[in-house]
Design an enzyme around this catalytic site. Sequence first.
Site, PDB file in Angstrom:
ATOM      1  N   GLY A 276      11.108   7.837   1.863  1.00  0.00           N
ATOM      2  CA  GLY A 276      11.737   9.068   2.033  1.00  0.00           C
ATOM      3  C   GLY A 276      11.394   9.844   3.121  1.00  0.00           C
ATOM      4  O   GLY A 276      12.232  10.183   4.197  1.00  0.00           O
ATOM      5  N   PHE A 277      10.253  10.186   3.318  1.00  0.00           N
ATOM      6  CA  PHE A 277       9.480  10.775   4.459  1.00  0.00           C
ATOM      7  C   PHE A 277      10.377  12.183   4.744  1.00  0.00           C
ATOM      8  O   PHE A 277      10.156  12.546   5.998  1.00  0.00           O
ATOM      9  CB  PHE A 277       9.682   9.804   5.490  1.00  0.00           C
ATOM     10  N   GLY A 504       7.110   5.618  -3.264  1.00  0.00           N
ATOM     11  CA  GLY A 504       6.017   4.759  -2.786  1.00  0.00           C
ATOM     12  C   GLY A 504       4.845   5.038  -2.726  1.00  0.00           C
ATOM     13  O   GLY A 504       3.917   4.387  -2.268  1.00  0.00           O
ATOM     14  N   ILE A 664     -10.299  11.492  -3.768  1.00  0.00           N
ATOM     15  CA  ILE A 664      -9.550  10.517  -3.916  1.00  0.00           C
ATOM     16  C   ILE A 664      -9.140  10.166  -5.309  1.00  0.00           C
ATOM     17  O   ILE A 664     -10.212   9.796  -6.105  1.00  0.00           O
ATOM     18  CB  ILE A 664      -9.964   9.301  -2.963  1.00  0.00           C
ATOM     19  N   ASN A 666      -7.125   7.488  -6.436  1.00  0.00           N
ATOM     20  CA  ASN A 666      -6.783   5.981  -6.532  1.00  0.00           C
ATOM     21  C   ASN A 666      -7.104   5.398  -5.031  1.00  0.00           C
ATOM     22  O   ASN A 666      -6.082   5.556  -4.236  1.00  0.00           O
ATOM     23  CB  ASN A 666      -5.545   5.913  -7.172  1.00  0.00           C
ATOM     24  N   GLY A 736      -3.235  17.125  -1.122  1.00  0.00           N
ATOM     25  CA  GLY A 736      -2.249  15.882  -0.906  1.00  0.00           C
ATOM     26  C   GLY A 736      -2.575  15.013   0.340  1.00  0.00           C
ATOM     27  O   GLY A 736      -3.139  15.719   1.274  1.00  0.00           O
ATOM     28  N   GLY A 738      -0.022  12.465   1.700  1.00  0.00           N
ATOM     29  CA  GLY A 738       1.164  12.119   1.940  1.00  0.00           C
ATOM     30  C   GLY A 738       1.539  11.840   3.513  1.00  0.00           C
ATOM     31  O   GLY A 738       2.113  10.948   4.124  1.00  0.00           O
ATOM     32  N   GLU A 739       1.156  13.127   4.187  1.00  0.00           N
ATOM     33  CA  GLU A 739       1.447  13.288   5.686  1.00  0.00           C
ATOM     34  C   GLU A 739       0.557  13.446   6.564  1.00  0.00           C
ATOM     35  O   GLU A 739       0.788  13.004   7.606  1.00  0.00           O
ATOM     36  CB  GLU A 739       2.213  14.738   5.518  1.00  0.00           C
TER      37      GLU A 739
END
Lengths: 774, 169, 329
Positions: A276-277, A504, A664, A666, A736, A738-739
Amino acid sequence: MSKLQNALVSGVRAVLSQVPAGWLPGGTPDPLIDKRVSLGTQQTRVDGPLKVRGAARFAAEIPMSGLHYAAFVHSTIARGQIAEIDTAVAESAPGVCLVMTYRNAPKLAVVPPIGLSNLKAAGNNILPVMQDAQVRWNGQVVAVVVAQTQDQADHAATLVKVRYDPDPARTDFEAGKAHAHTPDSILIEKNRLLKGNASKALAEAEAACRVDAVYRTPWHNHNFIEPSAATIVWEGERLIIHDATQMLSATAASLAKVFGIKEQQVHVKSPYVGGGFGGKALWDHQILAAAAAKLAARPVRIVLSRAGVTRLIGGRTQTEQRVALAADAKGKLKALLHHGYSVKPKHSVCDEQYGLTGRSLYACDSLDIVQHHVDLDVVANTFMRGPGEAPGTFAIECAVDELAHQLAIDPIELRRRNAPECDPATGAPHSQSAMMLAYDQGAERFGWKRRSPVPRSRRKGEWLVGMGCATGTFPYVRMPGMSVRITLDARGFAHVASAAHEMGMGTATVQRQHAADRLGLPLDKVSVEIGDSSLPFGSFAGGSSQTASLGAAISAASSSLVGELLRIAGNDTPLAGIRASEVEYFAEGLRSRADPRRHETFASILKRARRDDVSATGASGAPLEMLKFAMHSTSAIFCELRVSEVTGEVRVDRLVGAFDCGRILNPQTATSQFKGGMIMGLGMALTEETLLDERNGRIMSTSLAEYHVPVHLDVPELEVLWTDIPDPRAPLGARGIGEIGITGVAAAVANAVFNATGKRIRQLPLTLDKILAP
Amino acid sequence: MAIGINGTDYAAPVDPRVSLLDFLREQAGLTGTKLGCNQGACGACTVLIDDERVLSCLTLAVQADGRKVRTIEGLSDAHGNLHPLQVAFIKHDGFQCGYCTPGQICSAVAMAEEVRRGDPSHVTANLAAGPQGPTRSEIAERMSGNLCRCGAHNGIISAIEELLEGGRA
Amino acid sequence: MKPFIYTRPADGAEALSLAARSNQTRFLGGGTNLVDLMRQNVETPAEVLDVTRLRADIEQSASGGLIVGAAVRNTTLAVHPYVRQRFPVLSRALLSGASAQIRNMATVGGNIMQRTRCAYFYDVAGARCNKRNPGGGCDAIGGFTRYHAILGASEHCVATHPSDMCVALAALDATVHIVGPDGERRVPITEFHVLPGDHPEVETVLRPAELITAVEISPSAMAARSEYRKVRDRSSYAFALVSVAGAIEIAQGRIADVRIALGGVAAKPWRAARAEALLRGKEVSQKQFLDAAESELAAARPLEGNRFKIELAKRTIAAVLSDLAGGAA
């Protein structure tokens, strides 16, 4: 957004500063920060077996009887009108059942724009879709062909004849700057930030203590491997769309508005998204395909070609950023100026908030920050991994490196001298910040000691070797409204359901670990269902917010669930008479906090109650902690690379990322997220560039052969480490991730190139022609 | 003549325009092979034809007439057990979104055979002698025709390394 | 894709007779270029003749050279032991091209016949192109020209030939075997592709209904000391910005003979004949290499987007020759 917005947000902040921290969400640190059984352990992905078999079904893979296929005709001018559109030949081509243009498209409302005030809005490109003859950008869809096979649709699309009446179009960035718009807000922050007197400090600084440079980044495209696609069917007035989306609930609500039906009449399913991003949301293609499906009264599949993705899904806008730094002789920052231009057409919803990056990074006496938006007749720019921080860290972190070099201070030491004790812009206290610990741990792992501060001092054959570092950063975000339903069944198994997303990051895998620990269950008694808009409301998977939002929602739902369990437990339960607040989850059931022997399992409770299941729903509440505290993750990125003295080619040999992101959850999925961002950062640094031909506003890099993302041989073995220090105000202590991985990388690479060659390149990508240039 | 796919024969499509990729996904119901770009630039559509890795998007289905195609669905054994490489992918987290994964796996299975045969690659130092053991760099070069945007590269290479060390494929 | 008839001729004779029936036929090899061009509507043949099952053998000729059937796959040629030992430049060039999957599919004939990857050439709907539409104009000029020509271009076309294999074949003085309605003929690879001039739509000397049957590579002791260097924006799976195929023979510290061919700079593989002539007989030195390269590139007419190729080509030529000379320069 607006001056009113600015005032409101300031007002809330002011009030919150008076409220004790303990009263706020996250005021009491989440017990699961420390009390972890499954959380923090390495668990392989629950969807792993499906994905490696190719059995996970993506949006274009849902079988449907009577399925037809759509193909688009895209405009070839940037601005003007369709003067004539001849669809007769296309309509009579083999297999074709419909050609839709503005002449016969159904009436469609304009999609509601994404915005923080409306979490049910998914619109990225706020324009009427096929409602008139207007062409507003080069690549806009002017006709939709529906046929029995994709080949028939694609061929018939070439038979549509269009003649345009072009108008002058604004496609020149340089020219557009002269008419740039300076918005009042960037996201919820005031755009123009003035603290102290930066101009004065800059004017008074000695030359060696001052940096003033312009940094440029090009347009970028997400280029996920799964092209945007959807399989769509109408059942009466119900719209069912198998989509590839990061915004399930908002897409459902927005499509309802577009088609003038009720939210409950739209069902969006998207269990798996092939990357996606930021680019898998609601664009014109779903709207057009749904409209065509309605008009043709047939199910329709739309799979965008690569060119189609490029022309319809915006990318990250280009930026031109001026960063000026002034420091004293010891490197203490006196001024940080960050002014910039980026493209934001009027129909775009994305600010590309690079002006927020410098507000949190370093302590500084004065700040002068502002962004200007250039309105061009191009496809709307949109969010792409690390919007704002990705280009913002390139500019600022290169400037910091330039300052370090001028002052002959080690780049890490320079940052240490300016590490902020609280938020530099607002004065808000940090919730948790250990940027220099990340630097120290990263430097140790990387071997920063081996670096020579003198450029061009290391060689291996024809290769100049260099090392560089840079800070990465990303704000903590928790979205209100994210909802989760937890259902316990008669066996005492827990089912967690939410319209959350999987592109993902391993959402179900991680939240299963969370739910297991929250409810005192072993992993194999927990299942997580996501990817369907009929499940409880899911805020978008963006802004690195999903984990925190789901975390809060599961926490809230589990609290509600206690009440439900006690309610149905009856009088014969060992827990009789105990209040919900005095009970905790333990060993697959509940037990009294005061007297731990008083315990009953879920299965037992349900059995006595003669119930098949019991449920509770909870939602992520207002994220007030974000307004009271400065909550950011930071990282230290280290790069070692070689530059060929013959050709100027750059090859990265090592990339190390040390992250301060809270706990963290996982290690395996976290490592993958960090690495994924870092690799995208490598692409941003070295090879990626959208080629927008300014003569006609047409994007010429429409394939993966022209837009270069890193290939296997480009990617060294990355190393990732983390401080794992909990953020006491975040659910699970986790912010978060992801970025943040993409931020700081381009600067670390550019700084390493400087260390290798003595050449400072301030424009991405760092291609060999820029290195060879005299 | 027929197209053999994972051991089953299929009649070639009447329309010669149909790519092998579309044939697999739309007509044979085998959606494991992915459409990434339809232009030969990403490798997501990689399948095995007569044990060689090829791009199904640029292969016309009619060209596969009389040949044996193996897709990701055909990699599991007769009992449905995962291929050792699939197991390794899970262990080393060689995927995130999973979309490029079938292409990576099919590509790697054939690649392992190419290495075993001693075929050189662009990074092989001694061209005549061939690769000296599959180093990470050899594997990376040989897999460069399979793009991954999620950034699972390290995990993919590690999974393949494990496969090659195990000597099974 | 426009509907077409797919035919698989049983042999070369049938292929020729079918091709002679109309000028709307195309020969199909691995499809790695033609299928893409058809899907993008650049090529719209009415009939496609699959020649992949025609000559697919590699023979060693009596004199020690090679005759490579046109249907031989790129991979097969690249990994052939004889090629690796005697003509390493050819193996290296092939291995640097595309990806393993594409090399497995692509044929030698198809590699020779592949067309430019110019983005404007490909943009049928939105860009003007003199190849697709003679006289229509060229939008590449004034646009993105990073991959475009610095040598041999014209005001009508600045496209480059993207093949790596052809650059190596040019350095090896290979010959293309052709068969057609008028019989058999042979054309040196260096003359097979033509520069755009006033007719960029004409890319090769192939006449209607002619078919490439083989490529012949002559024996050459010098070829055993040969190399291919490809310079590109990422480390693999990318076209050349500039590439150099080089071969050298050194005797008593002097250059007895040399071959240099360039890729990424023109509409055909560019034999650096001027540089070769200057180098023959000279002592082995970096300066000689650079001077010769300079002289070859003196004719370069760069565009705004590819100016860097001149310097890049010079340096790469010198580096390849230096490497071949055993680092003696």
